[in-house]
Design an enzyme around this catalytic site. Structure first.
Site, PDB file in Angstrom:
ATOM      1  CE  LYS A  73      67.041  -5.824  64.737  1.00 23.72           C
ATOM      2  NZ  LYS A  73      66.118  -6.083  63.657  1.00 23.72           N
ATOM      3  CB  ALA A 275      65.380  -6.674  56.222  1.00 24.42           C
ATOM      4  CD1 TRP A 411      69.641   3.951  74.532  1.00 25.56           C
ATOM      5  CD2 TRP A 411      69.271   5.011  76.461  1.00 25.56           C
ATOM      6  NE1 TRP A 411      69.287   5.227  74.230  1.00 25.56           N
ATOM      7  CE2 TRP A 411      69.052   5.915  75.388  1.00 25.56           C
ATOM      8  CE3 TRP A 411      69.096   5.459  77.773  1.00 25.56           C
ATOM      9  CZ2 TRP A 411      68.662   7.236  75.602  1.00 25.56           C
ATOM     10  CZ3 TRP A 411      68.718   6.785  77.981  1.00 25.56           C
ATOM     11  CH2 TRP A 411      68.489   7.659  76.908  1.00 25.56           C
TER      12      TRP A 411
END
Lengths: 558, 558
Positions: A73, A275, A411
């Site tokens: 993410k 979170a 990436w």
């Protein structure tokens, strides 16, 4: 060719002086408070000076329920920011700061990965600009002042058994979870049971991340409930007179941190609340500042979309008046396979059927996100072993849901691997098709809000809230807290409360074990499962092998 | 004309960018790691690059035994640095960093006062460059790793009753002095008694201030004794494998901080160990770096000369190979009067006889300092109410001792009030008449070292060391620690252990209550009296009135 590791890539980065990065956003050098040559805080006075400007477009990056395969993410957030800049847009990213303590247990996390990273990576995993230390100090000051208040006569008549304010430290230290303090006699106070949480679990952290400015910060700190009297009436931080000094301790920490991506694009890295018992987003002040300075701001929320995106919308956006323009939902072929029943060891082999079976999790997230009125694009974070057929299976599934999926190779390739996604997201954001709305209105009852999240987002049959908890919620409504949003604390691995139930489970309920009022942060925490607020170190902590080598480079941290 | 307060003067300062201050010492901008625009760390690589240079002259500022009237040791240190620069010398000062926690109890301290201050004052009393937070983190990591080691099987066979390593926090929190940890069952470890000290009392602080470089730091951290086994053999930090990660946490903190005086002269502010259970001097690395960059380096030591100067000479100078060229012994007419029996309320009236009577304390310090082979000049820190006759009485007394006293008006006039002292000190330092020697040789037995300090510096009849303590000292000698110096922990208000005995008391003994081995820092602490390593907050803590005002300025901290 051997692949470079994240840390090798990060160390090879050609960083620009932070003043040059600030310059791309129009921040004058005198308004950047440098921390070394590659980190800076944006001055409060500069932030004040740009408040009349129009906002850029806000883009959220969220993900399917996490699997051990990894989704990427943050990597996608960084990659999309770089991608937007590469196609000529003025874009910035906003992500969270890392917690120090856990890095000494497991190896520290990069901010992103591969060719989509934020640097300086070492500093971000150590003291960075000292924000978390400031939060620890502010929290510790209040802790000391509460016991000091009791020591000198307890004018507020605090019930020693009902001091809800604990202590914090930014370290994984299980021995401090439950302690007895003030032993040793008269001079040390009144013995009582309490304990330490890790700093990121502090309500001060949640407040710093939701406060609009220093005045708002001080107000919210004062609003925190720290204890109760024998008559059950709350004792506020304000009653202990700690909020002013806490604000002084936090005045620098409130200023957002600016760093850069590997491609020298601006990245705000600021705040890092838990979170689960908190909302898991970077600071409001970083996001709103970035929106004044950039045309596109890419940010992320913790965990999967069921927890992270829901809290981002229903807590952060609601409170800060933010209106997201688009969502990127990150998925990987590998994670689809795991959701489809493949074990981690077998992820290397092509398995299109498993991919298809695993898409149910993705589908439900798409549906949920659309419910918030924001356009969704699925970003398939590419791994080297993914086959063409597997990727096509995901794309086909997403198309069936009336959405679209785009392969992202950031990436391996940085912004060059993100051109298609960046172009599409800019198009959607500029198109203005979003009609953002929260899941529930402020006026809805607290229990009904919990039920709404459980049934409409998690797709549970119901939320199980027993009489005692309903009475507590009712009491808070009577005290004027009924308009607060809910912060769900649940496992991130499943829509349900059972981490083993991957995919899109049905036929379950959400049992609410406990509710907590974070009156300063401004939300009610509904705890649905085991929540650990002080981690421990593993048998072989990473710290045992972390050291400076002869070249002065850190070994063992990554 | 109304006098300005210290904070008003500090806020009016015309600060130069820290790069300009570094430039006066020849530090290139790329070797200054900025923290904001007015603070910077000097890079380790630059420090490494200047090691072959010749050293400047080292000047120690120390004082008579402190009285409630205030002596102004730091003010004199700053004033002398400015004075030397004003007469055309290249000078820098080296002082300690302030501890955060105590500022929330009593009002925070300026660094100096009047027109002899170091700025930015607010930052120096808050987080500054984060050094103390780094020390707290490194200390806390070791604390967590010790309990974690026990939790996972206790391979080192630590005796749970003999864990000597406590925890630290930079806050005055009496409730944490004595606690029981690891309550709550199996998952939280093995319950045991322990407690928190304030960060400045950490052995990590003492080590940071004595280490020559990062390698030496890591070695010393590893050498710390953290617990004992049932057979009484020591368990070292090295056995817990924490020293590498602690060094990583401290790598930035080891770099000295550069700030400036009100007159824009360079000031190194680095480290701040307790002056009782530790040696109370700024870091060795700051002092040795300053000596490579400036021709004159003015530094100070904690408390009065009986404690501060003795430890400066016998611990810091001995370990770092420093050879001081001159000493300024700070005294005030007011302090002489208090030593002469005048109450604080009556200090306003002229009282030459009381001044003369109070000079005995000054005389003994002059004699002691000369014993170290270093020339001594008495600096009379001028207060507005001092009369000519009183000042002359001090001067005459000092002359009788074969030394000289110079009136210093730096508080009111900055460097202009320090010309005579600066000129004389430069002359003495350049003259090379110092023949520095420590009080005792390394080879002397530990008990004899304690006796030597007690009888030759404090002028006690003897040190009272009971059999148990002598046996402990003998055991350490047998283990190879016999060559360590002694760090005396005694009241700073008197040569004796009775704070009420001002002047130059005789006919007393020094009872040694306890001895402690700081094996990493490299000294033996001899505790002679009540030593508090975790302060509490007062009934009305300063924190209650500390706040940011509407202009964003801090109120209540000073």
């Amino acid at each position: 060719m051997a692949f470079k590791t994240d840390i090798e890539i990060a160390r090879d980065a050609k960083k620009k002086p932070i003043q040059e990065i600030g310059d791309t956003l129009g921040i004058p050098a005198e308004h950047l408070l440098p921390y070394g040559h590659d980190k800076a805080k944006v001055s409060q006075s500069f932030i004040d000076s740009v408040q009349d400007r129009a906002d850029g477009k806000l883009i959220l990056v969220t993900a399917i329920n996490p699997t051990p395969a990894g989704e990427g993410k943050t990597t996608t957030t960084v990659g999309l920011g770089d991608g937007l800049n590469a196609i000529g847009k003025k874009a910035a990213i906003c992500i969270r700061e890392a917690s120090l303590g856990p890095n000494f247990g497991m190896k520290g996390g990069a901010a992103g990965g591969g060719h989509a990273q934020v640097v300086p990576m070492e500093d971000m995993n150590l003291h960075f600009t000292g924000d978390f230390h400031a939060i620890t100090s502010a929290h510790s000051l209040l802790s000391a002042m509460i016991d000091n208040h009791i020591y000198w006569g307890n004018e507020q008549e605090i019930d020693l058994r009902r001091v809800s304010w604990r202590r914090v430290v930014d370290m994984n230290d299980r021995a401090l979870r439950q302690i007895t303090t003030s032993l040793g006699g008269v001079a040390n106070g009144f013995p009582r049971e309490t304990g330490f949480d890790i700093t990121v679990a502090s309500e001060v952290m949640a407040i710093l991340c939701l406060a609009k400015n220093l005045k708002d910060l001080e107000q919210r700190l004062g609003d925190m409930i720290v204890a109760y009297r024998r008559d059950r009436s709350p004792v506020y931080c304000r009653d202990i007179k700690a909020e002013g000094a806490m604000t002084v301790l936090l005045k620098d920490a409130m200023q957002p941190n600016l760093v850069q991506t590997l491609e020298n694009n601006p990245a705000f890295v600021h705040g890092g609340p838990f979170a689960n018992i908190a909302h898991g987003c970077n600071s409001v002040i970083a996001t709103t500042t970035a929106l004044k300075l950039a045309d596109y701001v890419v940010t992320e929320a913790g965990f999967g979309a069921d927890l992270g995106a829901e809290k981002f919308f229903d807590i952060k956006c609601r409170k800060a008046g933010l209106t997201p323009a688009a969502v990127v939902l990150v998925a990987t072929v590998r994670a689809m396979k795991m959701n489809g029943g493949v074990a981690k060891a077998d992820l290397g082999a092509e398995n299109v059927e498993a991919v298809k079976a695993g898409c149910a999790n993705l589908g439900r997230h798409i549906e949920n996100l659309k419910g918030f009125g924001v356009p969704v694009v699925v970003g398939i974070n590419h791994f080297a072993g993914d086959t063409e057929a597997e990727i096509e299976a995901v794309k086909a599934f997403v198309a069936e849901q009336g959405s679209e999926a785009i392969l992202c190779k950031h990436w391996a390739d940085g912004s060059a691997g993100m051109t298609e996604m960046a172009t599409r997201i800019a198009e959607i954001a500029d198109g203005g098709s979003a009609e953002f709305g929260t899941l529930y209105p402020d006026e809805m009852g607290l229990a009904e809000k919990i039920e709404t999240i459980a049934t409409r987002i998690y797709r549970a049959d119901s939320a199980v809230i027993d009489g005692k908890i309903r009475a507590q919620l009712k009491e808070w409504e009577d005290q004027g807290y009924g308009n607060l949003p809910i912060c769900m604390a649940k496992t991130q691995y499943s829509f349900s409360t059972d981490p083993a139930q991957r995919g899109a489970p049905t036929g379950f309920t959400i049992p609410v074990r406990e509710v907590r009022l974070s009156a300063g942060a401004g939300f009610i925490v509904a705890i649905c499962g085991e929540i650990m607020t002080m981690p421990g170190l593993p048998r072989q902590p990473a710290a045992e092998t972390i050291r400076l080598n002869d070249e002065g480079l850190i070994e063992g941290l990554f």
